[in-house]
Design a protein around this motif. Structure first.
Motif, PDB file in Angstrom:
ATOM      1  N   ALA A 125       0.817  -1.217   0.000  1.00 50.77           N
ATOM      2  CA  ALA A 125       0.000   0.000   0.000  1.00 50.77           C
ATOM      3  C   ALA A 125       0.848   1.263   0.000  1.00 50.77           C
ATOM      4  CB  ALA A 125      -0.916   0.004   1.225  1.00 50.77           C
ATOM      5  N   GLN A 126       2.135   1.162  -0.356  1.00 52.71           N
ATOM      6  CA  GLN A 126       2.964   2.365  -0.330  1.00 52.71           C
ATOM      7  C   GLN A 126       2.499   3.342  -1.404  1.00 52.71           C
ATOM      8  OE1 GLN A 126       6.917   0.884  -1.150  1.00 52.71           O
ATOM      9  NE2 GLN A 126       6.815   1.402  -3.289  1.00 52.71           N
ATOM     10  N   PRO A 127       2.790   4.644  -1.232  1.00 53.66           N
ATOM     11  CA  PRO A 127       2.316   5.651  -2.192  1.00 53.66           C
ATOM     12  C   PRO A 127       2.854   5.384  -3.588  1.00 53.66           C
ATOM     13  CG  PRO A 127       3.179   6.682  -0.199  1.00 53.66           C
ATOM     14  CD  PRO A 127       3.513   5.231  -0.110  1.00 53.66           C
ATOM     15  N   PRO A 128       2.119   5.772  -4.640  1.00 54.27           N
ATOM     16  CA  PRO A 128       2.573   5.534  -6.008  1.00 54.27           C
ATOM     17  C   PRO A 128       3.910   6.201  -6.313  1.00 54.27           C
ATOM     18  CG  PRO A 128       0.249   6.142  -5.977  1.00 54.27           C
ATOM     19  CD  PRO A 128       0.759   6.346  -4.593  1.00 54.27           C
ATOM     20  N   ALA A 129       4.269   7.265  -5.587  1.00 49.64           N
ATOM     21  CA  ALA A 129       5.494   8.005  -5.893  1.00 49.64           C
ATOM     22  C   ALA A 129       6.757   7.263  -5.478  1.00 49.64           C
ATOM     23  CB  ALA A 129       5.463   9.369  -5.218  1.00 49.64           C
ATOM     24  N   ALA A 130       6.642   6.192  -4.701  1.00 51.70           N
ATOM     25  CA  ALA A 130       7.827   5.479  -4.209  1.00 51.70           C
ATOM     26  C   ALA A 130       8.150   4.308  -5.140  1.00 51.70           C
ATOM     27  CB  ALA A 130       7.578   4.973  -2.785  1.00 51.70           C
ATOM     28  N   PRO A 131       9.194   4.403  -5.976  1.00 50.32           N
ATOM     29  CA  PRO A 131       9.514   3.316  -6.904  1.00 50.32           C
ATOM     30  C   PRO A 131      10.005   2.063  -6.170  1.00 50.32           C
ATOM     31  CG  PRO A 131      10.550   5.378  -7.583  1.00 50.32           C
ATOM     32  CD  PRO A 131      10.053   5.575  -6.184  1.00 50.32           C
ATOM     33  N   PHE A 132       9.840   0.930  -6.829  1.00 46.07           N
ATOM     34  CA  PHE A 132      10.364  -0.341  -6.325  1.00 46.07           C
ATOM     35  C   PHE A 132      11.542  -0.724  -7.209  1.00 46.07           C
ATOM     36  CE2 PHE A 132      10.552  -4.968  -6.876  1.00 46.07           C
ATOM     37  CZ  PHE A 132      10.800  -5.355  -5.564  1.00 46.07           C
ATOM     38  N   ALA A 133      12.709  -0.948  -6.609  1.00 45.94           N
ATOM     39  CA  ALA A 133      13.920  -1.271  -7.370  1.00 45.94           C
ATOM     40  C   ALA A 133      14.520  -2.565  -6.864  1.00 45.94           C
ATOM     41  CB  ALA A 133      14.935  -0.137  -7.258  1.00 45.94           C
ATOM     42  N   CYS A 134      14.948  -3.413  -7.795  1.00 41.27           N
ATOM     43  CA  CYS A 134      15.585  -4.683  -7.447  1.00 41.27           C
ATOM     44  C   CYS A 134      16.581  -5.010  -8.554  1.00 41.27           C
ATOM     45  CB  CYS A 134      14.547  -5.792  -7.320  1.00 41.27           C
ATOM     46  SG  CYS A 134      15.239  -7.422  -6.928  1.00 41.27           S
ATOM     47  N   SER A 135      17.814  -5.359  -8.179  1.00 36.88           N
ATOM     48  CA  SER A 135      18.832  -5.684  -9.181  1.00 36.88           C
ATOM     49  C   SER A 135      19.014  -7.186  -9.365  1.00 36.88           C
ATOM     50  CB  SER A 135      20.169  -5.035  -8.802  1.00 36.88           C
ATOM     51  OG  SER A 135      20.613  -5.514  -7.545  1.00 36.88           O
ATOM     52  N   SER A 136      18.317  -7.998  -8.554  1.00 37.21           N
ATOM     53  CA  SER A 136      18.398  -9.450  -8.710  1.00 37.21           C
ATOM     54  C   SER A 136      17.055 -10.065  -8.329  1.00 37.21           C
ATOM     55  CB  SER A 136      19.523 -10.035  -7.853  1.00 37.21           C
ATOM     56  OG  SER A 136      19.591 -11.439  -8.033  1.00 37.21           O
ATOM     57  N   VAL A 137      16.161 -10.141  -9.301  1.00 32.71           N
ATOM     58  CA  VAL A 137      14.831 -10.695  -9.057  1.00 32.71           C
ATOM     59  C   VAL A 137      14.932 -12.153  -8.624  1.00 32.71           C
ATOM     60  CG1 VAL A 137      12.645 -11.319 -10.158  1.00 32.71           C
ATOM     61  CG2 VAL A 137      13.694  -9.095 -10.633  1.00 32.71           C
ATOM     62  N   ALA A 138      15.827 -12.909  -9.248  1.00 29.47           N
ATOM     63  CA  ALA A 138      15.941 -14.339  -8.944  1.00 29.47           C
ATOM     64  C   ALA A 138      16.382 -14.576  -7.500  1.00 29.47           C
ATOM     65  CB  ALA A 138      16.921 -15.005  -9.908  1.00 29.47           C
ATOM     66  N   ARG A 139      17.258 -13.702  -6.970  1.00 24.55           N
ATOM     67  CA  ARG A 139      17.675 -13.862  -5.578  1.00 24.55           C
ATOM     68  C   ARG A 139      16.556 -13.479  -4.623  1.00 24.55           C
ATOM     69  NH1 ARG A 139      23.940 -11.581  -5.154  1.00 24.55           N
ATOM     70  NH2 ARG A 139      24.846 -13.023  -6.681  1.00 24.55           N
ATOM     71  N   ALA A 140      15.811 -12.450  -4.982  1.00 31.33           N
ATOM     72  CA  ALA A 140      14.721 -12.012  -4.113  1.00 31.33           C
ATOM     73  C   ALA A 140      13.536 -12.965  -4.173  1.00 31.33           C
ATOM     74  CB  ALA A 140      14.280 -10.600  -4.500  1.00 31.33           C
ATOM     75  N   GLN A 141      13.300 -13.564  -5.343  1.00 31.50           N
ATOM     76  CA  GLN A 141      12.189 -14.495  -5.512  1.00 31.50           C
ATOM     77  C   GLN A 141      12.649 -15.625  -6.438  1.00 31.50           C
ATOM     78  OE1 GLN A 141       9.890 -16.516  -4.986  1.00 31.50           O
ATOM     79  NE2 GLN A 141       8.260 -15.018  -4.613  1.00 31.50           N
ATOM     80  N   PRO A 142      13.196 -16.710  -5.868  1.00 30.22           N
ATOM     81  CA  PRO A 142      13.735 -17.801  -6.692  1.00 30.22           C
ATOM     82  C   PRO A 142      12.736 -18.372  -7.694  1.00 30.22           C
ATOM     83  CG  PRO A 142      14.420 -18.058  -4.406  1.00 30.22           C
ATOM     84  CD  PRO A 142      13.425 -16.939  -4.427  1.00 30.22           C
ATOM     85  N   ALA A 143      11.438 -18.269  -7.409  1.00 32.28           N
ATOM     86  CA  ALA A 143      10.446 -18.806  -8.337  1.00 32.28           C
ATOM     87  C   ALA A 143      10.462 -18.072  -9.678  1.00 32.28           C
ATOM     88  CB  ALA A 143       9.047 -18.712  -7.712  1.00 32.28           C
ATOM     89  N   LEU A 144      11.060 -16.891  -9.717  1.00 30.75           N
ATOM     90  CA  LEU A 144      11.112 -16.108 -10.953  1.00 30.75           C
ATOM     91  C   LEU A 144      12.482 -16.220 -11.625  1.00 30.75           C
ATOM     92  CD1 LEU A 144       9.251 -12.891  -9.718  1.00 30.75           C
ATOM     93  CD2 LEU A 144       8.317 -14.764 -11.110  1.00 30.75           C
ATOM     94  N   ASP A 145      13.217 -17.268 -11.332  1.00 34.38           N
ATOM     95  CA  ASP A 145      14.569 -17.437 -11.871  1.00 34.38           C
ATOM     96  C   ASP A 145      14.589 -17.450 -13.396  1.00 34.38           C
ATOM     97  OD1 ASP A 145      17.469 -18.190 -11.474  1.00 34.38           O
ATOM     98  OD2 ASP A 145      16.775 -19.909 -12.647  1.00 34.38           O
ATOM     99  N   SER A 146      13.512 -17.904 -14.026  1.00 36.65           N
ATOM    100  CA  SER A 146      13.484 -17.981 -15.496  1.00 36.65           C
ATOM    101  C   SER A 146      13.543 -16.607 -16.144  1.00 36.65           C
ATOM    102  CB  SER A 146      12.216 -18.710 -15.959  1.00 36.65           C
ATOM    103  OG  SER A 146      11.053 -17.982 -15.581  1.00 36.65           O
ATOM    104  N   LEU A 147      13.301 -15.523 -15.376  1.00 33.87           N
ATOM    105  CA  LEU A 147      13.315 -14.171 -15.936  1.00 33.87           C
ATOM    106  C   LEU A 147      14.721 -13.601 -16.047  1.00 33.87           C
ATOM    107  CD1 LEU A 147      10.324 -14.506 -14.882  1.00 33.87           C
ATOM    108  CD2 LEU A 147      10.328 -12.039 -14.532  1.00 33.87           C
ATOM    109  N   THR A 148      15.711 -14.278 -15.442  1.00 38.42           N
ATOM    110  CA  THR A 148      17.057 -13.718 -15.334  1.00 38.42           C
ATOM    111  C   THR A 148      17.638 -13.238 -16.661  1.00 38.42           C
ATOM    112  OG1 THR A 148      17.549 -14.981 -13.338  1.00 38.42           O
ATOM    113  CG2 THR A 148      19.427 -14.239 -14.647  1.00 38.42           C
TER     114      THR A 148
END
Length: 731
Positions: free
Chosen positions: A405-428
């Motif tokens: 529910a964070q405000p729309p103005a706060a971006p979400f940044a991640c430099s390693s999706v697979a490390r943060a969510q192993p189920a998404l490893d195929s996106l690497t």
């Protein structure tokens, strides 16, 4: 229950919590006295006072400083009620046994349960050792003048950092001087280095965040300059250990002689370092980085030289803020271009989304992205390299769960999706990194930038996965090897920088504005979809008012009601809105231009806000964008008014005016130049240049705070110059 280990009793499992500010001992090259105010009765003394003065510490307790002879009593009492939040360097004479000696003394005040004490730290000024750096005051001033001028001429962080290390090494003679910058995770990287040619370079090396515990980082914010003379010193304890009046340990946060943690000393010994100087680089109240100096023999600095290093760090911090803020301000130019392109596409084609992706490089290049995705109202649009549609929907679902529910103005940044969510490893391969901005508070609408996997080498100063060695006297010890150790990092993308995140935030805000305007038009055109569209407009961050072709209000969103502190009923004549403004005639002319002249209007007016809920009646500067929505035959279908709170830019203007007044009071300007020395003029010129860089930005929200911080920094820098000069005159 988590406990904090006392000073000297921590190991690598709990060093984050070690009470390093309650050291209870000092480095032996100087001695410390604690004097209870207002009578200046000595209540604690470091044991090594006997080695320096020939008087046992216990014999001084309860005595006034006058019994030490010389002028020390007069020097300390002259401080009176002066603000002593940080150490003030002074010169004095002591003659406890009739033989007068010169000392440098740094004095600060510590509040406690019984009032306050003065903490006086003495270092011999008549010692003539090879390990003491003593630079005459005129040379210090000349060196600082050139340094500040060079800093003011830099336009990038790299060139500034290089100028800083060269300046500090030329002044102090340390074997190695580095600028060490922290990343968002707390890891550090050496971004500039000046060193003895015989040493191996450390430029580009990374250091894990664990090398500097959080409590030490907090102290670096309070005590901006720290010196270690000899890592092999034997600490001298305070006598008594606790204040006899309060029974508490002395808070040594601001002490220059304070003993350092045994773990930190072991860390330096493992590196082969004997002496250090560390100066803090602070931006917007946070620790941006450090100026770190290493020497491989004992080394000390006279107090004026330390003050000069403190000044260099202070001026460099000011320049860092100016350079980074100016870079962020360029975001506004890119965003305005995007906004104009989308507005034109909406009016000619009826769909801003196609225009957003018509020129992919215009969307990808500013953020150095390899792909982009827009998810809006359940539909996906992509540019560049991107995963499959099912993979994108899984990625969006995960991002939405992280954003919450964070405000729309706060971006979400991640430099390693697979490390943060192993189920998404195929996106690497195509989406190892993601930067997302939310476009709605009610739906999972997002604009994403993607980065594909980038294999890259990271050079660490030693293997960060092996921080401990066994069979050590400390049981757990910092790593022994600091030889360059490289690892190939997989499954990650290039991290998103603060500038790129700021640009994403600005793009998202511009799209949110476009979306609000487009949906307002849809509200007028498609009445049967009113319920669906109304929810989007009602939740818009931008205050919006919509009127029909008969100039009667159809709708005003909650943001407008909050902004104007008024409710406006459907059917209210649009002309009555003029009464909301302080200048009703100007507001009336604006409405006349739009409604009868059928000409768009954009400008600033002052809203007159009535008293409400304990808030007093005030005038609020706003920007009003009034648009005419025509039908195909040219008649007005309706009118849209979008409001923008401009009180932030006004506060920025006020802050800049206040700073300019401070510069005038400080004597900056052509008329005052003859009365000011070159160093002071250079400092004031640097502050003026930084003020222009900061205040010229469109991003108004942080400007007042930055200008206030700049004014404080300018005042502190000029005070440091004054201390250096006063010390020189008194020496």
């Amino acid at each position: 229950m988590t406990t904090s280990p006392p000073f000297g009793q921590a190991d690598l499992t709990n060093c984050e919590r070690e009470l390093i500010h309650l050291a209870g001992s000092v480095q032996p090259h100087g001695f410390l006295l604690v004097l209870r105010e207002p009578g200046l009765r000595i209540v604690q003394a470091s044991a090594n006072v006997e080695q320096h003065l020939g008087v046992a510490a216990a014999a001084l307790l309860g005595r006034p400083p006058s019994e030490l002879g010389g002028d020390v009593d007069a020097v300390l009492r002259a401080l009176g009620g002066a603000a002593l939040d940080e150490p003030v360097p002074l010169a004095c004479r002591l003659a406890p046994n009739g033989r007068e000696r010169r000392f440098e003394v740094a004095v600060h005040r510590v509040a406690d349960a019984c009032g306050s004490v003065l903490v006086a730290e003495f270092e011999p000024a008549d010692a003539d050792a090879a390990d003491i750096v003593d630079v005459p005051a005129p040379q210090i001033v000349e060196h600082l003048t050139r340094a500040v001028q060079r800093f003011g001429a830099t336009t990038t962080i790299g060139t500034l950092a290089d100028a800083v290390v060269r300046s500090v090494r030329a002044l102090t003679g340390y074997d190695r001087v580095m600028v060490y910058k922290f990343d968002p995770d707390g890891h550090g990287q050496v971004i500039a280095e000046a060193r003895d040619a015989r040493l191996e370079p450390l430029l580009g090396h990374h250091y894990p965040a664990t090398d500097i515990p959080q409590r030490a980082r907090e102290l670096y914010l309070r005590n901006r300059l720290r010196v270690l003379v000899d890592v092999h010193y034997a600490a001298s304890p305070l006598v008594p250990v606790r204040d006899p009046d309060t029974g508490a340990d002395l808070d040594m946060s601001m002490c220059q002689l304070r003993s350092m943690s045994p773990l930190h000393l072991q860390y330096l010994k493992n590196m082969g370092v004997t002496a250090t100087l560390v100066a803090s680089l602070v931006r917007e109240g946070a620790l941006w980085g450090l100026i770190a100096c290493h020497h491989y023999r004992p080394r000390n600095l006279r107090l004026p030289v330390r003050a000069a290093c403190d000044l260099i760090a202070e001026v460099a911090s000011t320049r860092i803020a100016a350079i980074e803020h100016y870079a962020h301000a360029q975001v506004a130019i890119q965003v305005r271009r995007l906004e104009q392109r989308l507005i034109e596409a909406t009016s000619t084609e009826g769909d801003w989304r196609l225009a957003l992706f018509r020129t992919p490089q215009a969307l990808l290049q500013p953020l150095d992205a390899t792909g982009a995705v827009l998810y809006y109202e359940g539909e996906l649009l992509t540019a560049g390299e991107s995963p499959s549609t099912p993979e994108l929907r899984a990625l969006l679902q995960w991002i939405d769960a992280q954003v919450g529910a964070q405000p729309p103005a706060a971006p979400f940044a991640c430099s390693s999706v697979a490390r943060a969510q192993p189920a998404l490893d195929s996106l690497t391969p195509t989406a190892s990194g993601v930067l997302a901005v939310k476009l709605s508070t009610t739906r999972p609408d997002y604009l994403l930038w993607l980065r594909k996997e980038q294999l890259h080498n990271v050079t660490w100063a030693g293997d960060p996965s092996k921080p401990m060695v066994a069979n050590d006297p400390l049981q757990l010890s910092p790593r022994r090897s600091f030889a360059a150790w490289s690892e190939i990092v997989r499954g990650t993308a290039q991290p998103w920088t603060r500038g790129e995140i700021a640009m994403a935030r600005a793009f998202g805000a511009a799209l949110a504005d476009i979306i609000a305007q487009v949906n307002a038009v849809r509200l007028l055109i498609v009445e049967h979809q009113r319920a669906q569209v109304l929810a989007t407009v009602a939740s818009a961050v931008e205050p919006v008012l919509v009127a029909d072709g008969d100039r009667r209000v159809l709708f005003a969103n909650d943001s407008l009601r909050r902004l104007a502190r008024r409710d406006v009923a459907a059917g209210t004549p649009l002309a009555s809105i003029a009464e909301w403004f302080a200048d009703t005639h100007a507001a009336g002319r604006m409405l006349e231009t739009v409604c009868h002249g059928r000409t768009p209007w954009r400008g600033e007016l002052a809203l007159r806000l009535p008293a409400h809920g304990g808030d007093a009646a005030v005038e609020l500067p706003v920007e009003v964008r009034a648009e005419v929505v025509p039908t195909r035959d040219g008649r007005p279908l309706g009118f849209i008014l979008v409001f923008d709170d401009r009180s932030g830019p006004q506060r920025a203007a006020d802050a800049r005016a206040h700073l300019e007044e401070a510069l005038v009071r400080a004597g900056f300007g052509a008329a005052a130049a003859p009365a000011r020395d070159a160093l002071t003029q250079a400092i004031l010129a640097n502050a003026s240049l930084a003020a222009m860089d900061i205040a010229d930005a469109d991003a108004a929200s942080p400007v007042p705070a930055l200008l206030a911080e700049l004014e404080t920094s300018m005042q502190r820098a000029t005070a440091l110059v004054a201390r250096i000069r006063d010390f020189a005159r008194g020496a």
